[in-house]
Design a protein around this motif. Structure first.
Motif, short mmCIF file in Angstrom:
data_model
loop_
_atom_site.label_atom_id
_atom_site.label_comp_id
_atom_site.label_asym_id
_atom_site.label_seq_id
_atom_site.Cartn_x
_atom_site.Cartn_y
_atom_site.Cartn_z
N UNK A 42 0.86 -1.18 0.00
CA UNK A 42 0.00 0.00 0.00
C UNK A 42 0.90 1.22 0.00
N UNK A 43 0.70 2.08 -0.99
CA UNK A 43 1.57 3.24 -1.18
C UNK A 43 3.03 2.83 -1.20
N UNK A 44 3.28 1.71 -1.90
CA UNK A 44 4.62 1.17 -2.15
C UNK A 44 5.30 0.64 -0.89
N UNK A 45 4.55 0.47 0.19
CA UNK A 45 5.11 -0.10 1.41
C UNK A 45 4.51 -1.49 1.65
N UNK A 46 5.33 -2.52 1.92
CA UNK A 46 4.78 -3.85 2.18
C UNK A 46 3.80 -3.81 3.35
N UNK A 47 2.63 -4.36 3.12
CA UNK A 47 1.59 -4.38 4.16
C UNK A 47 1.47 -5.77 4.79
N UNK A 48 1.24 -6.78 3.96
CA UNK A 48 1.14 -8.15 4.47
C UNK A 48 1.24 -9.08 3.27
N UNK A 49 1.12 -10.39 3.53
CA UNK A 49 1.05 -11.33 2.44
C UNK A 49 0.00 -12.39 2.76
N UNK A 50 -0.53 -13.00 1.70
CA UNK A 50 -1.62 -13.96 1.80
C UNK A 50 -1.20 -15.25 1.13
N UNK A 51 -1.12 -16.32 1.90
CA UNK A 51 -0.73 -17.63 1.40
C UNK A 51 -2.00 -18.38 1.00
N UNK A 52 -2.25 -18.55 -0.31
CA UNK A 52 -3.46 -19.24 -0.74
C UNK A 52 -3.20 -20.70 -1.10
N UNK A 53 -1.98 -21.17 -0.84
CA UNK A 53 -1.67 -22.58 -1.05
C UNK A 53 -1.93 -23.01 -2.48
N UNK A 54 -2.68 -24.11 -2.64
CA UNK A 54 -2.96 -24.65 -3.96
C UNK A 54 -4.23 -24.08 -4.58
N UNK A 55 -4.84 -23.08 -3.94
CA UNK A 55 -6.11 -22.51 -4.43
C UNK A 55 -5.85 -21.47 -5.52
N UNK A 56 -5.24 -21.90 -6.59
CA UNK A 56 -4.92 -20.99 -7.69
C UNK A 56 -4.91 -21.78 -8.99
N UNK A 57 -4.97 -21.10 -10.11
CA UNK A 57 -4.68 -21.70 -11.40
C UNK A 57 -3.55 -20.91 -12.03
N UNK A 58 -2.81 -21.60 -12.88
CA UNK A 58 -1.67 -20.93 -13.51
C UNK A 58 -2.13 -19.74 -14.35
N UNK A 59 -3.27 -19.89 -15.00
CA UNK A 59 -3.75 -18.87 -15.92
C UNK A 59 -4.94 -18.13 -15.30
N UNK A 60 -4.84 -16.81 -15.23
CA UNK A 60 -5.96 -15.97 -14.80
C UNK A 60 -6.60 -15.36 -16.04
N UNK A 61 -7.90 -15.59 -16.20
CA UNK A 61 -8.59 -15.08 -17.38
C UNK A 61 -8.69 -13.56 -17.37
N UNK A 62 -8.83 -12.98 -16.16
CA UNK A 62 -8.97 -11.53 -16.10
C UNK A 62 -8.76 -11.07 -14.66
N UNK A 63 -8.50 -9.77 -14.52
CA UNK A 63 -8.53 -9.12 -13.21
C UNK A 63 -9.60 -8.03 -13.29
N UNK A 64 -10.18 -7.66 -12.13
CA UNK A 64 -11.32 -6.75 -12.16
C UNK A 64 -11.37 -5.91 -10.89
N UNK A 65 -12.17 -4.83 -10.95
CA UNK A 65 -12.38 -3.95 -9.80
C UNK A 65 -13.88 -3.74 -9.62
N UNK A 66 -14.24 -3.33 -8.41
CA UNK A 66 -15.65 -3.12 -8.08
C UNK A 66 -15.73 -2.14 -6.92
#
Length: 730
Positions: free
Chosen positions: A289-313
């Motif tokens: 956040x504002x170029x300063x490390x805030x934290x990290x999130x370990x999602x383990x195997x809950x990912x796919x190599x390919x992301x179809x898109x990124x989005x905002x809301x």
């Protein structure tokens, strides 16, 4: 045209280094299985930005088995063959020259360089479309109301999203066109002119990514207007490993990140970096956040190599968002280093020992400051001992314990070390007690220290690791008449060893660990709000709060709050020592008001107002049905009404004291009291006192009838310094 096609096939044959699969045959002989090819293009992006390139590399299978075989590729744009101008068959790189939808037709070739044909005349082809676009935002489903997108790709959620209201105003998801990723990547968003809906419970921005699995696999990180973050990962994987970093699951099944980055108001940047370890099949998100490390999130195997898109809301937030930068193929092969050294500290049976305080982690990444160790402890018989998720250990027997500390960076490069910690029986002569001194604090916010040694004074020292940081972390505040003294600890984020030593002949001492963490907002049984202003106060037990560091430029402090039992016709009383204003300011007491049926009816502020020169105005209030009123007691009452009455018997008479008389309240300790009284018809009257002398009687407006209870209060200050203590509510 035929000659040209043969030449292209020849290039593909010679440069592709493919050999047709030999484990099957295409003859018509009985018993021989014929070739059957499938072309998998799922790992090829279907949308890229103009000016970028893309490797076109399908995976081909024969009867389900991976296979190397020659194939032909034809690329068309608007029906015109553009293969030679946009595709290099040697490098397999697609380099588009203009935006549009490019059709890619893959055809499996036989040994003769012609399209492979089965005995029944079937060929094997696969067609995909790759869109070449300019970066922008587009709605995932339907256009949201009051959303605009500029030609340079900035999306703006209009002012209606931050308007007053308690109903959710949701923009829906807007994907970022041309930005999809494989493997490890980084994306940075710029947020400008952020404003929140003040009455909605949790105005938030959502930053998501869509995994190429089944439908609805859209994961996200929510960023609340007050700077808190939470995550939803599709399928609710076990994210318990994140507890060591302070992540916790809430009732809505979202995982809350530790602490807050502060208010989002104004302009900010937020970065998400995903590191994938292909060998372990695990992924970790780093957040800045504002170029300063805030934290990290370990999602383990809950990912796919390919992301179809990124989005905002957006939900109840007005702002503009753009993509500042993005990068693929992040690489980190360097492991962190970790060491454990308990130093020369004495450790005793039944003490709570924070083993993280003796652990040092270094890493080549920006995230070394937020990496945490996992601690395991074994006794002399190699029996594992209980250590909580924060690395805290309570030994119940003397001896030398083995400590194993491990960690990994965001790319899952790991490191470990071993060390020892000796535990002794506390000597009988050790008279030092910490008296429930808080073992947690917020970064740069002070906590008061309460160690004692019977009738002796104590001296404090502080170490971080084996570095003495006493001079930078221990401070003393004394009242002007020196009748009141408070020692407090204040430090940046980290773990610190606090030692209290008795000033007697034995010089006996005791150690405790103080964890300074942005997630530790519950201090001495009270909750801290607005933590980005926490550096302007020192929190103590028994409702003590010292407000410090207010300046004429930035006077706001954090808020310290406490729930209280439901009370009707209550009295609040508190002492203030050495009241000082550095600008026109206030000492706030904010209460959550309830009516006689225990329903919440709103927040009310009752304050002490003043300005430099020890000029105390007196009580100010913003209460239901009245708005802000300032009760200035000068030689003449300034508002002679029957609602606010300095003299209960005569509304035209003030207190009879000039402004100069209030200079006495700038030194020493004085008592302030507010009393709520309700008659049988529900009419509420507030009585205000200074040093037990009534100053004003406030007959509240009809809108305040029966609003005579509370369930919590908060203290905060603006341009004010001083010690607030002995707070009682009854």
């Amino acid at each position: 045209m035929k000659k040209k096609m043969i030449l292209l096939s020849t290039i593909l044959l010679s440069l592709g280094a493919f050999a047709a699969c030999s484990n099957h045959s295409n003859s018509n002989n009985t018993g021989v299985v014929e070739n059957y090819y499938t072309i998998d293009t799922s790992k090829i992006k279907t949308e890229i930005l103009i000016g970028s390139t893309l490797e076109i590399k399908p995976e081909i299978y024969n009867l389900g088995d991976p296979c190397e075989v020659n194939y032909e590729l034809q690329v068309t744009l608007d029906g015109e063959d553009v293969t030679e101008s946009v595709y290099n068959p040697q490098t397999k790189i697609f380099t588009p020259q203009m935006i549009g939808d490019y059709d890619f037709l893959f055809t499996v070739l036989g040994d003769d360089g012609k399209p492979y044909t089965t005995a029944k005349g079937a060929t094997f082809t696969k067609k995909i479309t790759i869109s070449v676009v300019i970066m922008s935002f587009e709605p995932v489903d339907n256009d949201g109301v009051d959303v605009s997108i500029s030609q340079n790709g900035v999306i703006t959620f209009g002012d209606s999203y931050s308007a007053n209201g308690t109903i959710a105003v949701d923009s829906g998801q807007y994907r970022v066109t041309g930005v999809s990723f494989t493997g490890s990547y980084s994306i940075t968003y710029e947020i400008k002119n952020f404003k929140r809906a003040p009455d909605y419970g949790d105005p938030s921005l959502y930053f998501g990514w869509n995994r190429q699995l089944t439908e609805n696999n859209d994961d996200s990180i929510k960023v609340s207007a007050d700077g808190r973050m939470a995550t939803w990962i599709w399928g609710e994987p076990n994210l318990g490993v994140n507890k060591e970093q302070g992540w916790t699951m809430n009732d809505l099944k979202w995982w809350d990140a530790p602490g807050s980055v502060g208010s989002l108001n104004g302009d900010h940047e937020i970065t998400f970096e995903r590191y994938v370890n292909d060998e372990l099949k695990k992924a970790v998100y780093g957040i800045k956040f504002d170029d300063q490390p805030y934290t990290y999130l370990d999602i383990g195997s809950a990912y796919t190599d390919y992301l179809k898109s990124v989005w905002v809301e957006s939900v109840n937030c007005s702002c503009s968002i753009s993509v500042k930068s993005f990068q693929e193929n992040l690489i980190d092969k360097t492991a962190p280093t970790i060491s454990f050294d308990a130093g020369e500290f004495e450790h005793y049976v039944d003490d709570e020992i924070n083993l993280r305080a003796f652990t040092t982690i270094n890493d080549n990444s920006d995230y070394k400051s937020v990496l945490v160790p996992h601690i395991t402890v074994f006794d002399q018989n190699n029996i594992e001992q209980y250590v909580d998720e924060k690395g805290k250990f309570i030994p119940y027997a003397t001896g030398v314990y083995k400590v194993v500390a491990t960690t990994h960076d965001l790319a899952y490069n790991s490191a470990s070390c071993e060390g020892n910690i000796e535990v002794k029986e506390a000597p009988d002569s050790n008279v030092v007690s910490f008296n429930d001194t808080s073992n947690v604090a917020l970064p740069n916010m002070g906590i008061m220290l309460y160690a004692t040694a019977e009738e002796y004074d104590v001296t404090y020292t502080v170490k971080q690791g084996n570095n003495d940081v006493t001079d930078d972390t221990i401070f003393t505040w004394k009242s002007e008449d020196e009748t009141i003294s408070r020692t407090y600890f204040k430090a940046d984020a980290g773990d610190y060893i606090l030692t209290a030593t008795a000033n007697d002949a034995s010089h006996s001492s005791r150690n405790m660990t103080i964890e300074v963490n942005s997630n530790k907002t519950n201090i001495y049984g009270r909750q801290v709000f607005g933590t980005n202003y926490a550096n302007r106060m020192v929190v103590g037990k028994d409702s003590e709060t010292l407000f410090v560091n207010a300046s004429a430029d930035e006077g706001q402090s954090a808020k310290i709050g406490k729930d209280i039992p439901m009370a009707h016709d209550w009295t609040i009383e508190f002492d203030v020592t050495d009241m000082k204003f550095v600008n026109q300011g206030k000492l706030f007491l904010t209460k959550a008001t309830q009516n006689n049926t225990n329903d919440w009816v709103g927040w009310e502020d009752i304050a002490l107002g003043g300005k430099p020169g020890n000029d105390l105005w007196g009580f100010e209030a913003d209460i239901i049905g009245s708005g802000w009123n300032t009760y200035q007691w000068r030689s003449n009452w300034q508002n002679p009404t029957t609602e606010f009455m300095p003299d209960p018997t005569n509304p035209t008479i003030g207190c009879g004291r000039g402004a100069g008389a209030y200079s006495q309240y700038g030194t020493g300790t004085h008592t302030y009291k507010i009393q709520c009284i309700t008659d049988t018809d529900g009419n509420v009257t507030y009585n205000y006192y200074i040093d037990n002398q009534i100053e004003v009687v406030h007959h509240t407006a009809d809108a305040h009838d029966w609003a005579n209870g509370m369930d919590s209060y908060q203290l905060s200050a603006q341009y004010f310094n001083g010690l607030v203590h002995n707070v009682t509510i009854k």
